[in-house]
Scaffold this active site. Structure first.
Site, PDB file in Angstrom:
ATOM      1  N   ARG A   1      12.340   0.545 -10.314  1.00 51.17           N
ATOM      2  CA  ARG A   1      11.414  -0.408  -9.677  1.00 51.17           C
ATOM      3  C   ARG A   1      10.725  -1.318 -10.689  1.00 51.17           C
ATOM      4  NH1 ARG A   1       8.222   2.460  -4.747  1.00 51.17           N
ATOM      5  NH2 ARG A   1       9.983   3.374  -3.646  1.00 51.17           N
TER       6      ARG A   1
ATOM      7  N   ASP B   1      -3.935  -2.637   3.575  1.00 51.62           N
ATOM      8  CA  ASP B   1      -3.012  -1.969   2.652  1.00 51.62           C
ATOM      9  C   ASP B   1      -3.397  -2.433   1.247  1.00 51.62           C
ATOM     10  OD1 ASP B   1      -0.002  -0.578   3.223  1.00 51.62           O
ATOM     11  OD2 ASP B   1      -0.325  -1.345   1.201  1.00 51.62           O
TER      12      ASP B   1
HETATM   13  C1  SAM Z   1       4.782   5.101   3.688  1.00 47.44           C
HETATM   14  S1  SAM Z   1       3.752   3.730   4.066  1.00 47.44           S
HETATM   15  C2  SAM Z   1       3.063   4.259   5.618  1.00 47.44           C
HETATM   16  C3  SAM Z   1       2.873   3.114   6.571  1.00 47.44           C
HETATM   17  C4  SAM Z   1       2.318   3.490   7.936  1.00 47.44           C
HETATM   18  N1  SAM Z   1       0.971   3.985   7.835  1.00 47.44           N
HETATM   19  C5  SAM Z   1       3.204   4.486   8.626  1.00 47.44           C
HETATM   20  O1  SAM Z   1       2.825   5.649   8.777  1.00 47.44           O
HETATM   21  O2  SAM Z   1       4.313   4.120   9.040  1.00 47.44           O
HETATM   22  C6  SAM Z   1       2.393   3.984   2.918  1.00 47.44           C
HETATM   23  C7  SAM Z   1       1.561   2.743   2.694  1.00 47.44           C
HETATM   24  O3  SAM Z   1       0.374   3.113   1.992  1.00 47.44           O
HETATM   25  C8  SAM Z   1       0.048   2.063   1.111  1.00 47.44           C
HETATM   26  N2  SAM Z   1      -0.846   2.552   0.035  1.00 47.44           N
HETATM   27  C9  SAM Z   1      -0.522   3.287  -1.058  1.00 47.44           C
HETATM   28  N3  SAM Z   1      -1.599   3.481  -1.832  1.00 47.44           N
HETATM   29  C10 SAM Z   1      -2.637   2.871  -1.218  1.00 47.44           C
HETATM   30  C11 SAM Z   1      -4.023   2.694  -1.528  1.00 47.44           C
HETATM   31  N4  SAM Z   1      -4.549   3.196  -2.657  1.00 47.44           N
HETATM   32  N5  SAM Z   1      -4.798   2.001  -0.662  1.00 47.44           N
HETATM   33  C12 SAM Z   1      -4.270   1.466   0.476  1.00 47.44           C
HETATM   34  N6  SAM Z   1      -2.974   1.584   0.814  1.00 47.44           N
HETATM   35  C13 SAM Z   1      -2.165   2.269  -0.012  1.00 47.44           C
HETATM   36  C14 SAM Z   1       1.389   1.581   0.591  1.00 47.44           C
HETATM   37  O4  SAM Z   1       1.323   0.286   0.065  1.00 47.44           O
HETATM   38  C15 SAM Z   1       2.255   1.692   1.853  1.00 47.44           C
HETATM   39  O5  SAM Z   1       2.361   0.461   2.518  1.00 47.44           O
END
Ligand code: SAM
Length: 269
Positions: free
Chosen positions: A39, A139
């Site tokens: 990545r 996000d």
């Molecule tokens: C696997 S996705 C889950 C998306 C959705 N909530 C779902 O369940 O389908 C995880 C998301 O968390 C976000 N994320 C990771 N670290 C974060 C942080 N410190 N604050 C806010 N969002 C975060 C990532 O960018 C990503 O878009």
């Protein structure tokens, strides 16, 4: 390792781990080394660097635009419409008994499918395209938020949606993609919020918070910090929705399990 395009040592990996933990709360275990390499290799190319140590030095100097690209590269954004479907009827039932206006927060929205699923659930519940509901969707990753704001999805991304929902809530584009209807789009406000930040510029209280499939990337201490900040932002009888492999037993004094991965405040007045 020698056949690689870029030099990437264990020490480099440890520095990357420390940086992503510091800036986004994400804990990466040793098994993620290959993922990190592939990545971030794109970022090294973009910056015309040949060694990870130089890239890390750039980040450590506090280059804020590169830090954003770094975080965006290391988040995992998998999501889809009506993921963990059983939560949506629970949300509808919960909101049904409440006095509008309703305020919801989707706290790790990724590319928007989750927030729009909440919005469609609300439109179905109130049987109108303009229900008295506002949804904050956030996000840390700015690139997924950009995509979410467009509300445009490919045929593959729309696959999991019923034909009925597709017809009712989307406008077909000429290239096989579809765009969420403007009324549904307007229910949702997308903002960058890092759950790790000390302060969130957020106006509560919320009737429900969806924080699904993101806590798994954080260690227990970070999860607890975040959960402590969710509690005062939730209405007394509000609900917190977690992902299928997430559990908050370690903060039992704060949240109590109410159903399958649905929590309520432990101390309700
Ligand atoms: C696997 S996705 C889950 C998306 C959705 N909530 C779902 O369940 O389908 C995880 C998301 O968390 C976000 N994320 C990771 N670290 C974060 C942080 N410190 N604050 C806010 N969002 C975060 C990532 O960018 C990503 O878009």
């Amino acid at each position: 390792m020698t056949s690689r395009e870029f030099t990437f040592t264990q020490q480099d990996f440890d520095r990357v781990r420390a940086l992503i933990h510091e800036h986004a709360g994400i804990s990466l275990n040793q098994s993620k080394q290959e993922m990190v390499y592939s990545r971030l290799a794109k970022r090294l190319r973009a910056n015309r660097l040949t060694a990870f140590s130089d890239y890390i030095a750039l980040l450590e100097r506090g280059n804020s635009s590169e830090r954003e690209a770094f975080i965006n590269s290391l988040t995992t954004n998998l999501t889809f419409f009506f993921r963990e479907e059983h939560h949506f009827p629970i949300l509808a039932e919960h909101v049904k008994s409440r006095k509008p206006p309703i305020s919801l927060w989707c706290a790790a929205s990724s590319t928007g499918e989750e927030a729009y699923s909440m919005a469609m659930t609300m439109a179905d519940l109130y049987d109108t395209m303009r229900p008295p509901v506002s949804i904050l969707a956030s996000d840390v990753d700015t690139s997924v938020l950009e995509k979410a704001r467009t509300g445009i999805y490919s045929a593959a991304q729309l696959e999991k949606l019923s034909q009925e929902k597709l017809r009712k809530y989307f406008i077909q584009e000429s290239d096989g993609q579809a765009r969420i209807r403007p009324e549904i789009r307007e229910m949702v406000t997308f903002r960058q919020i890092n759950l790790l930040d000390e302060r969130w510029a957020i106006q509560g209280p919320f009737d429900a918070i969806f924080c699904r499939n993101v806590m798994i990337y954080f260690d227990k201490h970070t999860q607890e910090r975040i959960l402590r900040k969710f509690a005062p932002l939730l209405r007394q009888d509000g609900l917190l929705f977690a992902g299928h492999s997430e559990s908050f037993h370690h903060v039992a004094g704060l949240f109590r399990l109410r159903g399958k991965t649905v929590y309520e405040l432990a101390n309700q007045i």
